[in-house]
Design a protein around this motif. Structure first.
Motif, PDB file in Angstrom:
ATOM      1  N   TRP A 120       0.830  -1.207   0.000  1.00 61.34           N
ATOM      2  CA  TRP A 120       0.000   0.000   0.000  1.00 61.34           C
ATOM      3  C   TRP A 120       0.867   1.261   0.000  1.00 61.34           C
ATOM      4  O   TRP A 120       0.498   2.265  -0.616  1.00 61.34           O
ATOM      5  CB  TRP A 120      -0.937   0.017   1.198  1.00 61.34           C
ATOM      6  N   MET A 179       0.698   4.142  -2.875  1.00 59.05           N
ATOM      7  CA  MET A 179       0.431   5.546  -2.570  1.00 59.05           C
ATOM      8  C   MET A 179       1.525   6.455  -3.114  1.00 59.05           C
ATOM      9  O   MET A 179       1.244   7.548  -3.617  1.00 59.05           O
ATOM     10  CB  MET A 179       0.314   5.737  -1.052  1.00 59.05           C
ATOM     11  N   ASP A 226       0.896   7.208  -6.717  1.00 60.31           N
ATOM     12  CA  ASP A 226      -0.416   7.759  -7.044  1.00 60.31           C
ATOM     13  C   ASP A 226      -0.284   9.191  -7.546  1.00 60.31           C
ATOM     14  O   ASP A 226       0.188  10.080  -6.823  1.00 60.31           O
ATOM     15  CB  ASP A 226      -1.322   7.707  -5.802  1.00 60.31           C
ATOM     16  N   TYR A 256      -8.133  14.411   0.260  1.00 62.25           N
ATOM     17  CA  TYR A 256      -7.760  13.215  -0.491  1.00 62.25           C
ATOM     18  C   TYR A 256      -7.780  11.982   0.414  1.00 62.25           C
ATOM     19  O   TYR A 256      -8.277  10.915   0.028  1.00 62.25           O
ATOM     20  CB  TYR A 256      -6.374  13.410  -1.091  1.00 62.25           C
ATOM     21  N   GLN A 311     -11.399  11.002   1.160  1.00 61.79           N
ATOM     22  CA  GLN A 311     -11.996  10.310   0.016  1.00 61.79           C
ATOM     23  C   GLN A 311     -11.563   8.858  -0.045  1.00 61.79           C
ATOM     24  O   GLN A 311     -12.360   7.967  -0.347  1.00 61.79           O
ATOM     25  CB  GLN A 311     -11.620  11.033  -1.278  1.00 61.79           C
ATOM     26  N   LYS A 312     -10.301   8.610   0.266  1.00 60.37           N
ATOM     27  CA  LYS A 312      -9.795   7.236   0.261  1.00 60.37           C
ATOM     28  C   LYS A 312     -10.427   6.405   1.368  1.00 60.37           C
ATOM     29  O   LYS A 312     -10.849   5.264   1.147  1.00 60.37           O
ATOM     30  CB  LYS A 312      -8.272   7.236   0.437  1.00 60.37           C
ATOM     31  N   GLN A 339     -14.179   5.902  -0.690  1.00 65.53           N
ATOM     32  CA  GLN A 339     -13.896   4.650  -1.391  1.00 65.53           C
ATOM     33  C   GLN A 339     -13.735   3.458  -0.450  1.00 65.53           C
ATOM     34  O   GLN A 339     -13.674   2.318  -0.906  1.00 65.53           O
ATOM     35  CB  GLN A 339     -12.619   4.814  -2.221  1.00 65.53           C
ATOM     36  N   ASP A 377     -11.178   2.403   1.130  1.00 70.24           N
ATOM     37  CA  ASP A 377      -9.909   1.691   0.954  1.00 70.24           C
ATOM     38  C   ASP A 377      -9.091   1.888   2.227  1.00 70.24           C
ATOM     39  O   ASP A 377      -8.230   2.771   2.311  1.00 70.24           O
ATOM     40  CB  ASP A 377      -9.157   2.228  -0.265  1.00 70.24           C
ATOM     41  N   ALA A 404      -5.595   4.035   2.666  1.00 68.38           N
ATOM     42  CA  ALA A 404      -5.819   5.219   3.498  1.00 68.38           C
ATOM     43  C   ALA A 404      -4.938   5.191   4.744  1.00 68.38           C
ATOM     44  O   ALA A 404      -4.384   6.221   5.146  1.00 68.38           O
ATOM     45  CB  ALA A 404      -7.289   5.310   3.894  1.00 68.38           C
TER      46      ALA A 404
END
Length: 296
Positions: free
Chosen positions: A52, A56, A59, A245, A248-249, A253, A255, A259
């Protein structure tokens, strides 16, 4: 004869340690646990190691949010620190005028963050807001909901209005701590107002200004509520900062793994920038003291 060492003093810091452990360390360990796992269900997860974190770091949306965040934080410091110092210098030092100025100046700090966003959301509208309507009457094509530059300037102005009083209050406290003997000596020497500011007030305010810079940098780097209420991160992603951001993650979403990984990256970014900024200000202050000693 040696003085006996009293170990009971450790009991005084035990409540603080327990509070910190409950409010900071345990949640941090939970985030670390999520950051190295892929949560398939409430009862099933797979260990993925640093996957992860690598995702990230690659990203592109994260890179854009980080760039916007850095630009915003730099703009906040460049505007709020000089403006706050100027307000502190302009405020009356004694009497009821000084007390009244402090009360009026502190009022924006008492307003909750979501209310600040709502106030500026209404204020900037052309149909019902005083600011937006005034700009349209002057012929300015202003619309923070659709123009990227207008949204940026509105968010920046909102943050300046909300938090510059904090810098001014810290600067005012630093100015009031300067003994009158310094000003009397400067008056005897015939020092100009700029010389008094440069060689007396500014060095004596260095400690409180360092606190102001660090506080404003960390706060601006974690800003979420005000721009979210005002623009929702738009137009497009133009005012989507790192905290939005991350939200939102994690929430949008769901995730949790990415996150959690980004939460740790976010924490390290703030820590490293604050550490670098603190060391730079310390070195600048030390060099300034050396220069003053040489001139003296």
């Amino acid at each position: 004869m040696n003085k006996p060492y009293n170990n009971k003093a450790w009991f005084f810091i035990l409540p603080v340690f327990l509070c910190v452990a409950f409010s900071a360390i345990l949640p941090l360990m939970t985030v670390v646990n999520y950051s190295v796992q892929d949560i398939l269900s409430p009862t099933q997860s797979v260990f993925v190691g640093l996957e992860w974190f690598r995702a990230m770091m690659r990203d592109s949306e994260l890179h854009g949010a980080l760039l916007r965040q850095l630009i915003f934080s730099v703009c906040v410091l460049l505007v709020q620190i000089p403006l706050g110092v100027g307000l502190a210098l302009a405020m009356p030092s004694k009497g009821w005028k000084s007390s009244a100025s402090l009360v009026v100046l502190s009022m924006p700090l008492l307003i909750p963050w979501n209310v600040v966003g709502t106030i500026w959301q209404i204020f900037g509208r052309a149909d019902i807001g005083l600011g937006g309507h005034a700009l349209h009457m002057l012929g300015v094509d202003y619309n923070y909901a659709s123009h990227t530059l207008d949204a940026w300037l509105t968010v920046l102005l909102m943050d300046v209005w909300h938090w510059t009083p904090l810098v001014a209050l810290l600067g005012f406290a630093g100015l009031r701590s300067i003994p009158d003997a310094y000003y009397q000596a400067a008056q005897i020497d015939g020092a100009s107002r700029w010389a008094v500011f440069r060689y007396i007030q500014l060095p004596k305010m260095r400690g409180v200004l360092m606190i102001a810079v660090l506080l404003r940098f960390m706060d601006s780097f974690m800003i979420y509520t005000e721009p979210f209420v005002l623009t929702g991160g738009g137009p497009g992603n133009s005012t989507t900062f790192l905290s939005q951001y991350l939200t939102q993650k994690a929430v949008g979403q769901f995730d949790l793994g990415p996150a959690a990984a980004f939460s740790l990256i976010y924490f390290l970014i703030i820590l490293l920038f604050s550490f670098a900024l603190y060391n730079w200000m310390q070195s600048a202050g030390s060099s300034g003291k050396t220069t003053e000693t040489e001139h003296g």
